[in-house]
Design an enzyme around this catalytic site. Structure first.
Site, mmCIF file in Angstrom:
data_model
loop_
_atom_site.group_PDB
_atom_site.id
_atom_site.type_symbol
_atom_site.label_atom_id
_atom_site.label_comp_id
_atom_site.label_asym_id
_atom_site.label_seq_id
_atom_site.Cartn_x
_atom_site.Cartn_y
_atom_site.Cartn_z
ATOM 1 N N TRP A 105 35.369 -46.068 -58.662
ATOM 2 C CA TRP A 105 35.800 -45.242 -57.531
ATOM 3 C C TRP A 105 37.057 -45.839 -56.890
ATOM 4 C CZ3 TRP A 105 31.521 -44.353 -59.910
ATOM 5 C CH2 TRP A 105 30.922 -43.098 -59.826
ATOM 6 N N ASP A 154 35.462 -33.138 -54.953
ATOM 7 C CA ASP A 154 34.381 -33.237 -55.921
ATOM 8 C C ASP A 154 33.827 -31.868 -56.260
ATOM 9 O OD1 ASP A 154 33.442 -33.020 -53.288
ATOM 10 O OD2 ASP A 154 31.517 -33.925 -53.784
ATOM 11 N N ARG A 207 29.476 -26.647 -51.535
ATOM 12 C CA ARG A 207 28.411 -27.109 -50.647
ATOM 13 C C ARG A 207 29.008 -27.856 -49.442
ATOM 14 N NH1 ARG A 207 26.540 -31.121 -55.294
ATOM 15 N NH2 ARG A 207 27.739 -33.006 -54.790
ATOM 16 N N ASP A 208 28.151 -28.485 -48.675
ATOM 17 C CA ASP A 208 28.585 -29.192 -47.471
ATOM 18 C C ASP A 208 29.156 -30.563 -47.847
ATOM 19 O OD1 ASP A 208 26.142 -30.144 -48.340
ATOM 20 O OD2 ASP A 208 25.360 -30.502 -46.325
ATOM 21 N N GLU A 209 30.223 -30.546 -48.629
ATOM 22 C CA GLU A 209 30.858 -31.788 -49.072
ATOM 23 C C GLU A 209 32.351 -31.516 -49.229
ATOM 24 O OE1 GLU A 209 29.673 -35.493 -52.008
ATOM 25 O OE2 GLU A 209 28.480 -33.659 -51.976
ATOM 26 N N HIS A 249 32.483 -28.899 -60.840
ATOM 27 C CA HIS A 249 32.708 -30.327 -60.643
ATOM 28 C C HIS A 249 33.530 -30.795 -61.841
ATOM 29 C CE1 HIS A 249 30.478 -32.453 -57.431
ATOM 30 N NE2 HIS A 249 30.837 -33.570 -58.036
ATOM 31 N N GLU A 297 28.389 -30.340 -62.391
ATOM 32 C CA GLU A 297 28.237 -31.714 -61.923
ATOM 33 C C GLU A 297 27.267 -32.489 -62.807
ATOM 34 O OE1 GLU A 297 27.308 -33.986 -57.708
ATOM 35 O OE2 GLU A 297 26.551 -31.953 -58.007
ATOM 36 N N ASP A 354 35.942 -39.253 -58.930
ATOM 37 C CA ASP A 354 36.142 -38.016 -59.681
ATOM 38 C C ASP A 354 37.567 -37.898 -60.198
ATOM 39 O OD1 ASP A 354 33.937 -37.791 -57.687
ATOM 40 O OD2 ASP A 354 33.610 -35.856 -58.635
#
Length: 928
Positions: A536, A465, A469-471, A770, A749, A478
């Site tokens: 999704w 995605d 960041r912390d992802e 994103h 995003e 996506d």
């Protein structure tokens, strides 16, 4: 005429990637004919393998993509030499390719004699963990026997990098890559003969936590998801001219230590203390530090060890900084001019013990300082402590990556010129670029460039995605909405097929029903349970279909069929009366610009309407897939189900007059795009209302993930191409061009990631890289550029450019599995000029735009590089019209010059209050 580009399971063997992904790989090739309208009629495949007589297989067929392997399965380690010959219509001679080789990897677990090894002791996972160093010395026998072949088969529980005699093996990064480690682990195969020497040799390996044991996930994430011990599996097989074999394998004879890398983590960065380096540690005769300890053997993994189905991560580009500046608070910041994914390489001089810190961010705060808040709990910071050498020190982190444009540099030594001493190395899965687009509008070109950079940054091992960041997770929604764009820009077939395998594995772990929301599935179910979600988890059906239609390999449908059926039949909670989704929480039209910042699912379109529209869509797809796979009963059953669902949808959400219960852009787009409305009257009314809603919005976007890919295609095919262009040209927030006013170099995003006043959106979830909303590029390729597949793998092509807006010319290229497709058109001085190039063994249908259909002038034709399904696709090509004719052409170059008569006004009007007329113009404030 030539035959070339032979691939095995869509991969081309190279020196560093040898092993075939399977025992019976499919073959594909491209033909470059020397005449127009060339079509293949027969092919021959010649296999030359050890201990076999060369065998030639002759087939009457036009197939040249994903052709079935004709001989016996390839054995482990076996090398097979392959040649292909083709013959065209009316030809009497075959044209042969050059010979290429395919090599079997280690297909059976019994082929492995190596065992995983790790450092002795238990790592303290509550704190930072240093990168492990592993080494072993070995001797190649002296004498007259020469090395014929040397193959290294290597993988890790974690991430690794191997050196032999002080030299790095291969050019991969983050090997072996990220997969569902409980089900499959990729291994790499290298030709390392050039790295070996007679006598004493040494191997050294860096071993890091990576995704296997490192912290992964948001809200604190999780560590040691796959296990507490990381390990290396190393198997070097050296074959001499007399066919004797020497093996060097990972076992308890190796030694372990640590070095300069005090930690190297995906989210937080790396800490490197150059004073702790061990010079020469991966070379023979090393007698450095005495802190090398015994290693511990680990159990062999139960997961399958597999050769990669796609390319590895590599450094694909080096970007120099454009400037260094000082912030209002006095901080030094490097600007690379491009939001990218990768890491720095620096060269500097300074005293021993001097520490330099690098903090990576995508954007600046309105104040001019680097913006770390959007990174959440990811530190994205590298630290380097100098050893104080007389020579300049060079440093690049090893097992971390960052998403950044700006780097704040603290404590840079004044003796070194920062601007000349730092570079950014771009990292992503090294897919082959296949799609290019440009046009007369500079802003649209910038938008397309941003889409490409967004994909590059988020296709690092898996389709993520976001990269900063912390992802950085493989969110299914996506890639669902971006899959058509992705499959045009890059050959992502191998990478995404592997990702779909993991989706199916993890779906089957969950009562064989509901696919994960992210793949690999690393989300803490206690914090974020795996609930059924339309869009999704619909990726389980949509993505295999996209890969099939774009790359032409039907095997992806066979391999994913159980996953598709399971999701549709058992994973979706249904209303027993209608078969529609039962009312559940849904992400809906995620990030619709009208949604609150802290509730991106609460947009203006009913989430259940979105879910049920996609339910009809994927049911239709599974009916078509069943037909392709030879299951007419299944096809009929899914078609009947789709019919029943349409009736229920129309009863629930649609009025007899064609209005929808959600009077929104997304609602009308989905109902029209998925052919849900039952009568022509309702279709016409919904098309008209969609145009009104778009005009009422002042041409600003009002869609999120679900509607964005389809809004411009739907406007175009319902006769409103100028509205589509007007939306694309819009520059005010929210719109595709609005981020360019804030110097965006990737897709954001949120439509309003940076607010009009220059401040960063205060929402907790604000990424500036994103790719999902960049799905608009598919319309740019298909409608502005004018090309789209009309048959699987682009075996037949639609050429249907749709001029409009302020675009006076466009050019698009696509390197299909058959060869390059090229289209360029221009409207100038009352003429429409079109140039089309179609590759060999392919045909095309040309649909001319409405303004050029009064005459048919073929200027030039030269050589060069209608089923029911095709008729349906034709309805999605070009502008809506009555009685448009299709000109059929074959391979070669085709040039046309026609009279151009514009039939619509530009710019289209805005729906405005009669007492408050709209004053803005389309080009207001337009910047290049």
């Amino acid at each position: 005429m030539s035959v070339d580009s032979i691939t095995f399971d869509r991969q081309r063997p190279t020196k560093h990637l040898l092993s075939a992904p399977s025992k019976s790989p499919t073959l594909s090739w491209r033909t470059t004919p020397n005449k127009s309208d060339w079509q293949q009629t027969t092919y021959q495949i010649r296999l030359d393998r050890p201990d076999w007589q060369p065998t030639t297989y002759y087939v009457n067929s036009a197939a040249s993509v994903a052709v079935t392997w004709p001989g016996a399965d390839i054995s482990s380690r076996e090398i097979v030499n392959v040649k292909v010959a083709v013959r065209g219509v009316g030809e009497e001679q075959d044209v042969w390719s050059n010979e290429v080789s395919v090599e079997g990897g280690l297909f059976e677990q019994e082929d492995w004699s190596a065992v995983p090894i790790c450092a002795v002791g238990v790592a303290d996972l509550t704190g930072r963990v240093p990168v492990t160093l592993l080494r072993k010395e070995f001797t190649l026998r002296d004498g007259d026997k020469m090395v014929k072949r040397a193959r290294l088969y290597v993988t890790a529980l974690g991430v690794y990098e191997v050196e032999i005699n002080g030299r790095k093996v291969g050019d991969e990064e983050f090997a072996p890559g990220w997969t569902s480690y409980g089900h499959r682990i990729k291994y790499q195969t290298f030709d390392v003969a050039d790295l070996l020497r007679k006598g004493e040799n040494a191997v050294g390996a860096y071993l890091g936590e990576g995704w296997y044991r490192g912290r992964i996930g948001f809200e604190g994430g999780r560590t040691a998801i796959y296990g507490k011990d990381i390990g290396l599996i190393f198997q070097l097989e050296i074959t001499y001219e007399d066919d004797t074999v020497t093996k060097v394998v990972s076992d308890d004879s190796w030694k372990a230590s640590t070095g300069a890398i005090l930690y190297s983590e995906i989210y937080d960065g790396e800490f490197y203390d150059a004073r702790k380096e061990k010079p020469g540690w991966s070379s023979p005769g090393y007698t450095g530090s005495s802190d090398w300890k015994a290693v511990r053997e680990l159990p062999f993994p139960t997961a399958a060890l597999v050769s990669p189905p796609g390319p590895p991560v590599r450094c694909t580009e080096i970007v120099a900084p454009v400037k260094v500046f000082t912030t209002p608070s006095g901080k030094t910041v490097v600007d690379f001019g491009q939001n990218l994914v990768g890491r720095l390489r620096i060269k500097l001089c300074g005293p021993s013990g001097h520490k330099v810190t690098f903090t990576h961010t995508e954007v600046l705060e309105k104040s001019g300082e680097v913006a770390t808040r959007p990174l959440r709990a990811a530190q994205c910071t590298d630290h380097y402590i100098m050893k104080g050498s007389d020579e300049p020190e060079t440093y690049e982190p090893k097992f971390t990556f960052h998403g950044f444009r700006y780097v704040q540099v603290d404590n840079w030594p004044p003796i070194s010129d920062l601007l000349k001493s730092v570079e950014a190395r771009v990292l992503h899965t090294d897919m082959q670029r296949t799609g290019w687009f440009s046009c007369s509008d500079k802003l649209i070109n910038r938008l397309h460039r941003n889409v490409v950079w967004g994909m590059r940054g988020n296709f690092l091992e898996i389709p993520t995605d976001c990269p900063q960041r912390d992802e950085r997770l493989g969110w299914t929604g996506d890639i669902h909405v971006f899959s058509e764009t992705a499959s045009f820009l890059y050959d992502c077939s191998g990478m995404l097929q592997g990702w779909l395998q993991d989706l199916a594995f993890e779906q089957m772990d969950n009562d064989h029903c509901v696919p994960p929301l992210v793949v690999p599935d690393v989300i803490d179910p206690g914090k974020f349970p795996r609930l059924p979600q339309a869009v999704w988890q619909d990726v389980a059906i949509v993505l295999p279909w996209v890969l099939y239609t774009r790359f032409g390999d039907v095997n992806i449908l066979y391999s994913q069929l159980a996953s598709m059926k399971s999701w549709l039949s058992s994973g979706i909670p249904r209303d027993p009366a209608t078969g529609l989704w039962s009312r559940t929480f849904q992400f809906g039209d995620w990030l619709d610009p009208s949604a609150p910042g802290d509730a991106p699912q609460d947009g203006c379109t009913d989430p259940m309407l979105v879910a049920n529209a996609f339910l009809i869509h994927v049911t239709d797809l599974l009916s078509r897939i069943s037909t392709i796979l030879g299951d007419p009963d299944g096809a009929a059953a899914y078609a009947t189900s789709a019919c029943t669902l349409r009736q229920a949808f129309n009863q629930e959400y649609v009025t007899p007059a064609g209005r929808l219960s959600s009077d929104s852009q997304t609602a009308y787009v989905l109902a029209l795009r998925f052919n849900i409305l039952p009568t022509p009257t309702q279709v016409e009314a919904a098309s008209k209302r969609l145009a009104e809603v778009v005009q009422k919005s002042k041409f600003r976007i009002a869609t999120g993930f679900a509607g964005t890919p389809y809004i411009l295609p739907t406007l175009t095919t319902t006769g409103n191409r100028q509205l589509a262009y007007r939306m694309l040209h819009e520059q005010k927030c929210p719109s595709w061009l609005y981020p360019l006013q804030h110097d965006a170099t990737t897709i954001w995003e949120r439509w309003d990631g940076i607010l009009p006043d220059g401040s960063i959106n205060p929402a907790e979830m604000t990424s500036f890289n994103h790719y999902a909303l960049g799905a608009v590029a598919e319309w740019m390729h298909a409608s502005i550029g004018g090309i789209a597949p009309a048959a699987p793998g682009w075996k037949r092509i639609w050429v249907a450019p749709v001029p409009g807006g302020e675009v006076s010319w466009a050019e698009v290229r696509f390197l299909s599995v058959y060869g390059e497709v090229y289209v360029r058109w221009e409207v100038k001085d009352g003429r429409f000029k079109l140039k089309v190039r179609i590759p060999g063994n392919v045909s095309a249908g040309i649909v001319f735009p409405r303004g050029s259909r009064d005459e048919d002038v073929l200027v030039e034709e030269s050589a060069g590089g209608g089923s029911e399904e095709e008729e349906e696709e034709a309805g999605k090509a070009g502008d809506k019209d009555t009685g448009a004719q299709v000109l059929e052409v074959g391979s070669g170059v085709h040039v046309f010059d026609r009279v151009w008569k514009e039939d619509t006004d530009w710019p289209p009007a805005v729906s405005s209050h009669p007492y408050m007329p709209e004053k803005e113009a389309v080009s207001e404030g337009k910047k290049a």
